[in-house]
Design a protein around this motif. Structure first.
Motif, mmCIF file in Angstrom:
data_model
loop_
_atom_site.group_PDB
_atom_site.id
_atom_site.type_symbol
_atom_site.label_atom_id
_atom_site.label_comp_id
_atom_site.label_asym_id
_atom_site.label_seq_id
_atom_site.Cartn_x
_atom_site.Cartn_y
_atom_site.Cartn_z
ATOM 1 N N GLU A 100 31.146 24.727 39.217
ATOM 2 C CA GLU A 100 31.468 26.354 39.102
ATOM 3 C C GLU A 100 32.198 27.187 39.687
ATOM 4 O O GLU A 100 32.752 28.110 39.841
ATOM 5 N N ALA A 101 31.966 26.791 40.956
ATOM 6 C CA ALA A 101 32.716 27.305 42.313
ATOM 7 C C ALA A 101 33.897 26.368 42.935
ATOM 8 O O ALA A 101 34.048 26.418 43.526
ATOM 9 N N VAL A 102 34.591 24.869 41.912
ATOM 10 C CA VAL A 102 35.752 23.739 42.272
ATOM 11 C C VAL A 102 36.139 24.453 42.759
ATOM 12 O O VAL A 102 37.383 23.988 43.642
ATOM 13 N N LEU A 103 37.608 25.663 42.041
ATOM 14 C CA LEU A 103 38.637 26.577 42.045
ATOM 15 C C LEU A 103 38.465 27.037 43.661
ATOM 16 O O LEU A 103 39.848 27.220 44.038
ATOM 17 N N ASP A 104 37.824 27.584 43.834
ATOM 18 C CA ASP A 104 37.056 28.423 45.518
ATOM 19 C C ASP A 104 38.524 27.475 46.576
ATOM 20 O O ASP A 104 38.892 27.748 47.083
ATOM 21 N N SER A 105 37.849 25.714 46.712
ATOM 22 C CA SER A 105 38.874 24.974 47.652
ATOM 23 C C SER A 105 39.981 23.954 46.249
ATOM 24 O O SER A 105 40.495 23.331 47.495
ATOM 25 N N ALA A 106 40.158 24.470 45.815
ATOM 26 C CA ALA A 106 41.425 23.491 45.043
ATOM 27 C C ALA A 106 42.592 24.407 44.827
ATOM 28 O O ALA A 106 43.474 23.700 44.685
ATOM 29 N N ILE A 107 42.671 25.139 44.660
ATOM 30 C CA ILE A 107 44.095 26.285 44.570
ATOM 31 C C ILE A 107 44.639 26.296 46.455
ATOM 32 O O ILE A 107 44.649 27.045 47.511
ATOM 33 N N ILE A 108 46.162 25.432 46.085
ATOM 34 C CA ILE A 108 46.461 25.044 47.370
ATOM 35 C C ILE A 108 47.833 26.043 47.648
ATOM 36 O O ILE A 108 47.933 26.199 48.674
ATOM 37 N N THR A 109 48.782 26.511 46.474
ATOM 38 C CA THR A 109 49.325 27.390 46.193
ATOM 39 C C THR A 109 49.031 29.214 47.121
ATOM 40 O O THR A 109 47.879 29.917 46.519
ATOM 41 N N PRO A 110 49.720 29.588 47.909
ATOM 42 C CA PRO A 110 48.744 30.854 49.088
ATOM 43 C C PRO A 110 48.816 31.884 47.442
ATOM 44 O O PRO A 110 50.341 32.509 46.556
ATOM 45 N N PRO A 111 48.250 33.495 48.035
ATOM 46 C CA PRO A 111 48.647 34.925 47.329
ATOM 47 C C PRO A 111 50.029 35.257 46.977
ATOM 48 O O PRO A 111 50.805 35.179 45.923
ATOM 49 N N GLY A 112 50.564 34.940 47.677
ATOM 50 C CA GLY A 112 51.995 35.615 48.287
ATOM 51 C C GLY A 112 53.155 35.187 47.576
ATOM 52 O O GLY A 112 53.830 35.660 47.487
ATOM 53 N N ALA A 113 52.558 33.182 47.360
ATOM 54 C CA ALA A 113 53.546 32.113 46.906
ATOM 55 C C ALA A 113 53.655 32.233 45.716
ATOM 56 O O ALA A 113 53.944 31.289 44.391
ATOM 57 N N ARG A 114 52.399 33.026 44.620
ATOM 58 C CA ARG A 114 52.062 32.514 42.986
ATOM 59 C C ARG A 114 52.450 33.888 42.053
ATOM 60 O O ARG A 114 53.047 34.747 42.427
ATOM 61 N N ASP A 115 53.128 32.753 40.501
ATOM 62 C CA ASP A 115 53.669 33.304 40.137
ATOM 63 C C ASP A 115 53.283 34.648 39.106
ATOM 64 O O ASP A 115 52.042 34.202 38.701
ATOM 65 N N PRO A 116 53.274 35.904 38.733
ATOM 66 C CA PRO A 116 52.051 36.853 38.414
ATOM 67 C C PRO A 116 52.456 36.259 36.765
ATOM 68 O O PRO A 116 51.507 36.675 36.687
ATOM 69 N N ALA A 117 52.914 35.688 36.494
ATOM 70 C CA ALA A 117 53.029 35.271 35.193
ATOM 71 C C ALA A 117 52.495 34.122 35.552
ATOM 72 O O ALA A 117 51.015 34.242 33.727
#
Length: 291
Positions: free
Chosen positions: A260-277
């Protein structure tokens, strides 16, 4: 979270559930399109269920054209806390005869060309799949099956093939040499997508045939599969009845596998580089981490 809401994905032969209370059916859509069919909401022993026939009513969708991403996203949108997959399969072992159930705990994925991830350009994630199913839900389902008198093996490796054709004998023999237990066409990428959606996933593989590796039996064909499938479906409904009776007496807490919390350590793209769409699209399955 204290309430179980169990998503049921019904495979070949399982297109509806009997005995549900407070039934309603709803059409829905997701950022990845429409799921295989209407969602059926109901309760069994007071446990909320959301049922989705994987191939659609009338078995309209072949394995390669099932909208796997839309199916998982639709169940997530519907508030499911866990997913139980029920699938027909072929056996690659002598001691797993037609009518036997296997709780899948590992996969080898031989599918091709299917969309395997919700993530992509603009937001990249790498979820762990070393343990691809939920140990808690698998155990509870296995216990319910055995209590219902169903011949069931609590662990097994599922070879996911593309289909829609069945195996050649050479392929079937190769998979046996690899140590595979059962073979099917639909659990992948379903299990991968459930993990990305942080949904604990368990799979019941219902054996309908011996694939084509045995010289002393007919090669698998649809008529033989359908004959065994009818009996398997009755047993699957007994298992589900027992499982929900057990869940009705339990408070749901996060599982032991950290799904239930696996994405806490799975998303590698930092917030500032993420595509808002892309982030907006992913909010359906990953809104918790983007909040």
């Amino acid at each position: 979270m204290t309430q179980w809401t169990l998503g049921i994905i019904g495979g070949s032969g399982l297109y509806e559930l009997d005995g549900l209370a407070n039934i309603r059916r709803e059409a829905t859509t997701t950022p990845w399109g429409e799921p295989s069919d209407l969602l059926t909401f109901g309760e069994l022993h007071g446990v909320p269920l959301v049922f989705l026939p994987r191939h659609g009513q009338g078995h309209r969708l072949p394995p390669s054209n099932i909208p796997y991403r839309a199916n998982i996203a639709a169940l997530k949108q519907a508030g499911c806390t866990d997913i139980l997959s029920i699938s027909a399969c072929g056996s690659l072992r002598e001691d797993l005869p037609p009518g036997h159930f296997v709780m899948v705990d590992q996969y080898v994925d031989r599918t091709e060309g299917r969309e395997r991830s919700f993530f992509g350009p603009g937001c990249v994630a790498h979820v762990p799949m070393a343990k691809p199913v939920c140990s808690r839900l698998s155990r509870l389902a296995a216990e319910a099956g055995m209590a219902a008198g169903i011949a069931l093996t609590p662990r097994g490796t599922y070879l996911a093939m593309e289909g829609p054709q069945f195996s050649t004998r050479a392929e079937s023999e190769l998979y046996r040499q690899w140590g595979m237990d059962v073979i099917g066409m639909t659990n992948m990428p379903e299990a991968r997508l459930a993990r990305e959606a942080e949904l604990p996933y368990a799979s019941i593989a219902m054996v309908t045939d011996y694939d084509c590796w045995r010289d002393d039996t007919h090669s698998v064909d649809v008529a033989l599969v359908l004959e065994v499938m009818r009996a398997n479906t009755v047993k699957a409904k007994r298992l589900l009845d027992g499982l929900t009776a057990t869940l009705a007496g339990q408070t749901r807490v996060p599982g032991p596998d950290g799904i239930e919390a696996v994405l806490d350590s799975a998303i590698i793209t930092p917030p500032g580089a993420r595509d808002p769409a892309m982030v907006a699209r992913l909010a359906v399955i990953a809104g918790r981490v983007f909040a």
